[in-house]
Design a protein around this motif. Structure first.
Motif, PDB file in Angstrom:
ATOM      1  N   ILE A 107       0.840  -1.202   0.000  1.00 63.00           N
ATOM      2  CA  ILE A 107       0.000   0.000   0.000  1.00 63.00           C
ATOM      3  C   ILE A 107       0.874   1.251   0.000  1.00 63.00           C
ATOM      4  CG2 ILE A 107      -1.684   1.310   1.342  1.00 63.00           C
ATOM      5  CD1 ILE A 107      -2.791  -1.367   2.335  1.00 63.00           C
ATOM      6  N   ILE A 108       1.904   1.268   0.833  1.00 59.56           N
ATOM      7  CA  ILE A 108       2.810   2.424   0.886  1.00 59.56           C
ATOM      8  C   ILE A 108       3.481   2.639  -0.463  1.00 59.56           C
ATOM      9  CG2 ILE A 108       4.934   3.300   1.934  1.00 59.56           C
ATOM     10  CD1 ILE A 108       4.090   1.866   4.513  1.00 59.56           C
ATOM     11  N   GLN A 153       2.434   1.702  -3.495  1.00 65.85           N
ATOM     12  CA  GLN A 153       1.475   2.140  -4.511  1.00 65.85           C
ATOM     13  C   GLN A 153       1.150   3.623  -4.360  1.00 65.85           C
ATOM     14  OE1 GLN A 153       0.169   0.436  -7.125  1.00 65.85           O
ATOM     15  NE2 GLN A 153       1.511  -1.266  -6.604  1.00 65.85           N
ATOM     16  N   ILE A 154       0.992   4.066  -3.112  1.00 65.22           N
ATOM     17  CA  ILE A 154       0.664   5.476  -2.889  1.00 65.22           C
ATOM     18  C   ILE A 154       1.898   6.353  -3.004  1.00 65.22           C
ATOM     19  CG2 ILE A 154      -0.239   7.109  -1.189  1.00 65.22           C
ATOM     20  CD1 ILE A 154      -1.975   4.870  -0.095  1.00 65.22           C
ATOM     21  N   GLY A 155       3.025   5.886  -2.460  1.00 65.71           N
ATOM     22  CA  GLY A 155       4.229   6.705  -2.436  1.00 65.71           C
ATOM     23  C   GLY A 155       4.861   6.924  -3.783  1.00 65.71           C
ATOM     24  N   ARG A 162       3.287   7.234  -6.644  1.00 61.42           N
ATOM     25  CA  ARG A 162       2.300   7.737  -7.609  1.00 61.42           C
ATOM     26  C   ARG A 162       2.886   8.847  -8.476  1.00 61.42           C
ATOM     27  NH1 ARG A 162      -3.513  10.528  -6.019  1.00 61.42           N
ATOM     28  NH2 ARG A 162      -4.111  11.118  -8.154  1.00 61.42           N
ATOM     29  N   SER A 184      -2.286   7.644 -11.710  1.00 60.01           N
ATOM     30  CA  SER A 184      -3.122   7.471 -10.529  1.00 60.01           C
ATOM     31  C   SER A 184      -2.789   6.154  -9.834  1.00 60.01           C
ATOM     32  CB  SER A 184      -4.600   7.476 -10.921  1.00 60.01           C
ATOM     33  OG  SER A 184      -4.857   6.418 -11.822  1.00 60.01           O
ATOM     34  N   VAL A 185      -3.249   6.042  -8.614  1.00 63.66           N
ATOM     35  CA  VAL A 185      -3.004   4.829  -7.828  1.00 63.66           C
ATOM     36  C   VAL A 185      -3.847   3.684  -8.384  1.00 63.66           C
ATOM     37  CG1 VAL A 185      -3.136   3.845  -5.516  1.00 63.66           C
ATOM     38  CG2 VAL A 185      -2.560   6.250  -5.820  1.00 63.66           C
ATOM     39  N   TRP A 192      -6.318   1.526  -7.850  1.00 61.79           N
ATOM     40  CA  TRP A 192      -7.327   1.540  -6.794  1.00 61.79           C
ATOM     41  C   TRP A 192      -7.764   0.142  -6.389  1.00 61.79           C
ATOM     42  CZ3 TRP A 192      -8.790   4.345  -3.068  1.00 61.79           C
ATOM     43  CH2 TRP A 192     -10.032   4.170  -2.463  1.00 61.79           C
ATOM     44  N   VAL A 200      -4.960  -1.518  -4.289  1.00 63.42           N
ATOM     45  CA  VAL A 200      -4.830  -0.885  -2.981  1.00 63.42           C
ATOM     46  C   VAL A 200      -6.015  -1.244  -2.087  1.00 63.42           C
ATOM     47  CG1 VAL A 200      -4.835   1.341  -1.786  1.00 63.42           C
ATOM     48  CG2 VAL A 200      -3.399   1.009  -3.783  1.00 63.42           C
ATOM     49  N   SER A 201      -7.234  -1.272  -2.650  1.00 59.72           N
ATOM     50  CA  SER A 201      -8.414  -1.635  -1.861  1.00 59.72           C
ATOM     51  C   SER A 201      -8.344  -3.084  -1.403  1.00 59.72           C
ATOM     52  CB  SER A 201      -9.682  -1.400  -2.683  1.00 59.72           C
ATOM     53  OG  SER A 201      -9.813  -0.045  -3.035  1.00 59.72           O
TER      54      SER A 201
END
Length: 793
Positions: free
Chosen positions: A451-452, A454-456, A458, A464-465, A467, A470-471
């Motif tokens: 998760i970190i 994928q978001i970090g 970006r 975009s992430v 989604w 990540v979900s």
């Protein structure tokens, strides 16, 4: 150099797979050896295996036999074999019971489907089992017509009583209407003003015993009738009066026993003490010899063989006792019964007027229940209040306990009982073993890093992430956290007393509300709800991942719908919430104001969904609100997985030279990447349903290995294998090595992991744009079609 790198990678993968396989097989073999060793050791129980024969069960230090058998090990015959009498045929009949003929009334008769005749199996004067003569019924009479003939009881009491007995001989077919009609007729047979014959009353006692064999549910529905309270009360009162007129011989049926006592006046100064005892039997039914009476007794004399004793002190010349095997005629509105424990009711009646009543009663009850599974929580000494039509504690007090026997005292005579509440002794499982904890810890760490990452990254990837990924990782991460830290019920740490009645407040004889007590734990229920929600959410997001990937790879030229991320979010997070809310709502509505609805939703042993509902497995929350939806998702995922593997991952396009160079190893890794996100390994859970314990243990370890580490697998396949992560990791390692002075920094080429990649993006620009929306890549190197699968989820 490239071939050497590929060879080393293959060797590494082969070694890792071999080690994992060896570990799993080793655990399975070790567990099998342990089970074999345990099988050769004598069980810890003092009772030999299969000590009780012919369906008997071991309870509280003795065998409880079915009615057809008796004896220490349930090996002595207690029934009459199949028989014929004229044109009638009868199956096996237990001693003391009436058996119905296999021949029934014709469908064109008023009494269609009911037996034509009945026959009793009993002991003769020499103690031998013997079949009695057959009683033939009238097919043109039913309970409703007999109810209308109550006015004729004075002249036709014997025939009416016989007909009622025949019509109630098969308790499993009795309806609430049958119960009410039969109760009204029998109650009038006992009515002294009707002048029914003594033989008719004896048959009526048998009818009452047969009625008490009907299910509790039928009695509860019968009790809901408008005049049910008066009907049951009339029967109870008339039987009390009848108990004064039997003489010295007791009248005993499987579910009821009546005893009369006649004696001279107790003297001018004191009262006469009458001790009435009900003894334990080999079965749950009352039999000949189950009761005894002693006169001129001044105190209770409880023994290990006594199930119930009542000491009546009175100055009158006659008294009577009635024992009911269960409380079905006493339908309480305040005391709810859920267990099937025997709740005997005993009635004492004297021949003096109620206004002049001066008798006192002392009682001792030996509660009959499974002491290995339940613990007595509390009890109340009560009597049946005819004006309230319910149990009441007025005039009754607790007297403590002697060797587990519950003592009561009442200053009046009527129908007495001890209402008991039980607490179930649950077998809480041990804490998670190292194998599960370690696997879940790896998954939690892997999911958090994914998760970190994928978001970090970006902004680095300029897209975009992803989604869906990540979900999926977020729901799986939260589920694992609650599983590790909340699955255990904190009630397991509550200390329970070793004595069933220790701490009982003798001065407080309050009315009980139900016969089972549950220690409420809202925290555990909340954890079960959250595990239910995030577990369902995890599988729903797996299904959405599969549907999205299949849409992108199979229908490459089709654009994604508008508001695709919003639509996925509503399904992924909304559908599980609806399922959980509906499940909890239905269970709460079914329980009404009962605060103990929690155990209809979750288990007590662990904070997870209940495996057995109030109506069995078919009504369990686990089946309909988890297993069924998860099974449907897994089936659809497996179908899409097969389609993707055949049509994309393992299909070579002869027109594209890049697909010809994709190695089998990369295809295998891509296949594993898809399988992990699709949750394919969860099908191992169904293989654990086998009846073979050893095979189930092996599959359990395999299931634990693959699914507790699912988060780690996602991290390796979807984070570690990416170019950005490898480059960042190389930079971190180089910086750390330079600081430590262990590795000399190369001024030209940065240290990084080399990955050869090819691309089809130039030939499929539309697909390229779609992939950028979900898992884009700004890599300067080309990626292969199989890498598109990994980056698209």
């Amino acid at each position: 150099m490239a071939s050497s790198h590929a060879c080393n990678l293959r060797v590494l993968v082969a070694v890792v797979c071999g080690l994992l396989t060896a570990v799993v097989l080793g655990l399975g073999i070790w567990r099998l050896v342990i089970r074999i060793q345990r099988g050769t050791v004598t069980p810890s129980s003092s009772t030999p295996i299969e000590f009780c024969k012919n369906g008997g069960t071991w309870q509280n230090g003795r065998c409880i036999c079915p009615e057809e058998w008796k004896g220490l090990r349930c090996t002595i015959i207690n029934f009459c074999e199949n028989s014929t009498y004229g044109n009638f045929t009868f199956n096996r009949i237990p001693v003391g019971r009436y058996g119905s003929s296999l021949q029934v009334c014709d469908k064109n008769t008023l009494n269609a489907g009911n037996p034509l005749a009945i026959r009793q199996c009993s002991f003769n004067e020499n103690g031998e089992i013997k079949l009695q003569n057959v009683t033939i019924g009238n097919c043109n009479q039913n309970l409703e017509t007999l109810e209308k003939q109550i006015v004729n009881i004075s002249t036709q009491s014997q025939s009416i009583s016989n007909e009622v007995q025949i019509l109630t001989s098969n308790a499993s077919k009795l309806t609430p209407e049958n119960i009410m009609s039969a109760t009204k007729v029998v109650g009038q047979i006992f009515n002294t003003s009707r002048n029914a014959s003594s033989e008719a009353k004896i048959v009526a006692v048998t009818t009452v015993s047969q009625l008490l064999d009907a299910s509790e549910d039928v009695f509860q529905r019968a009790a809901s009738a408008a005049d049910s309270d008066d009907t049951f009360a009339t029967l109870i009162e008339q039987m009390e009066t009848y108990s004064l007129s039997l003489g010295t011989q007791p009248l005993i049926e499987p579910n009821i026993a009546i005893q009369s006592v006649n004696f001279s006046s107790g003297g001018n100064e004191g009262s006469t003490g009458v001790l009435f005892t009900v003894l334990k039997g080999a079965s749950d039914s009352l039999t000949c010899g189950s009761t005894s009476v002693k006169v001129d007794v001044d105190k209770l004399n409880p023994s290990e063989q006594a199930e119930l004793q009542i000491l009546l002190k009175t100055n009158v010349k006659a008294c009577g006792f009635v024992v009911y095997q269960n409380n079905k005629l006493f339908q309480s509105k305040t005391f709810i019964t859920k267990s099937d424990f025997s709740q005997k009711i005993v009635s004492s009646k004297t021949d003096e007027n109620v206004e002049d009543q001066s008798a006192s009663v002392e009682m001792v009850f030996n509660p009959r229940y499974n002491r290995t599974e339940f613990q007595l929580h509390s009890y109340a000494c009560v009597y049946w209040n005819f004006s309230m039509k319910d149990w009441d504690t007025r005039g009754c007090h607790k007297r403590g306990a002697i060797n587990g026997l519950l003592q009561c005292y009442c200053n009046h005579t009527t129908n007495f009982a001890v209402l008991m509440s039980f607490k179930k002794e649950y077998k809480y499982p041990e804490s998670l073993d190292i194998f599960s904890t370690f696997g879940c810890a790896l998954s939690i760490a892997g999911l958090a890093l994914t998760i970190i990452f994928q978001i970090g990254t970006r902004k680095v990837r300029k897209t975009s992430v992803t989604w869906v990924l990540v979900s999926l990782c977020a729901s799986m991460l939260i589920f694992n956290l609650f599983f590790v830290f909340g699955i255990e019920n904190s009630n397991k740490n509550i200390k329970t007393s070793t004595s069933d009645i220790s701490g009982t407040n003798l001065s407080n004889n309050e009315m009980l509300r139900q016969d089972t007590i549950v220690v409420s734990n809202p925290k555990c229920t909340a954890v079960a709800v959250l595990l239910h929600y995030f577990g369902l959410a995890t599988f729903v997001w797996m299904g959405l991942s599969a549907a999205q990937l299949c849409f992108l790879l199979i229908r490459t030229m089709k654009p994604l719908p508008q508001h695709f991320i919003l639509f996925n979010s509503l399904i992924g997070w909304g559908v599980p919430a609806i399922v959980v809310a509906v499940t909890v709502g239905i269970i709460c509505s079914q329980n009404g104001n009962n605060s103990q609805w929690e155990l209809d939703y979750r288990q007590e042993e662990i904070c997870w969904l209940a495996t057995q509902g109030s109506s069995g497995l078919i009504a369990s929350p686990l089946l309909w609100s988890f297993i069924v939806p998860v099974t449907l998702i897994l089936i659809s995922n497996i179908v899409m997985f097969i389609i993707i593997v055949i049509k994309v991952l393992w299909k070579n396009n002869q027109n594209l030279t890049s697909t010809k160079k994709v190695s089998s190893l990369k295809k295998i890794l891509s296949t594993l990447s898809v399988a992990v996100v699709f949750g394919i390994t969860w099908i191992l859970a169904y293989l654990m349903l086998t009846d073979n314990d050893d095979i189930r243990v092996i599959f359990s370890y395999i299931f634990c290995l693959f699914n507790t580490t699912q988060g780690l697998q996602i991290f390796i396949l979807y984070t570690v294998r990416t170019k950005i992560f490898q480059s960042k990791a190389s930079e971190v390692l180089k910086s750390f090595s330079s600081t430590a002075g262990r590795v000399k920094v190369l001024p030209s080429v940065p240290l990084r992991l080399r990955v050869r990649m090819y691309s089809l993006m130039r030939s499929l620009p539309a697909l390229h744009e779609r992939f950028r929306l979900l898992e884009p890549s700004t890599l300067s190197e080309e990626v292969s079609e199989t890498d598109q699968v990994n980056s698209s989820i």
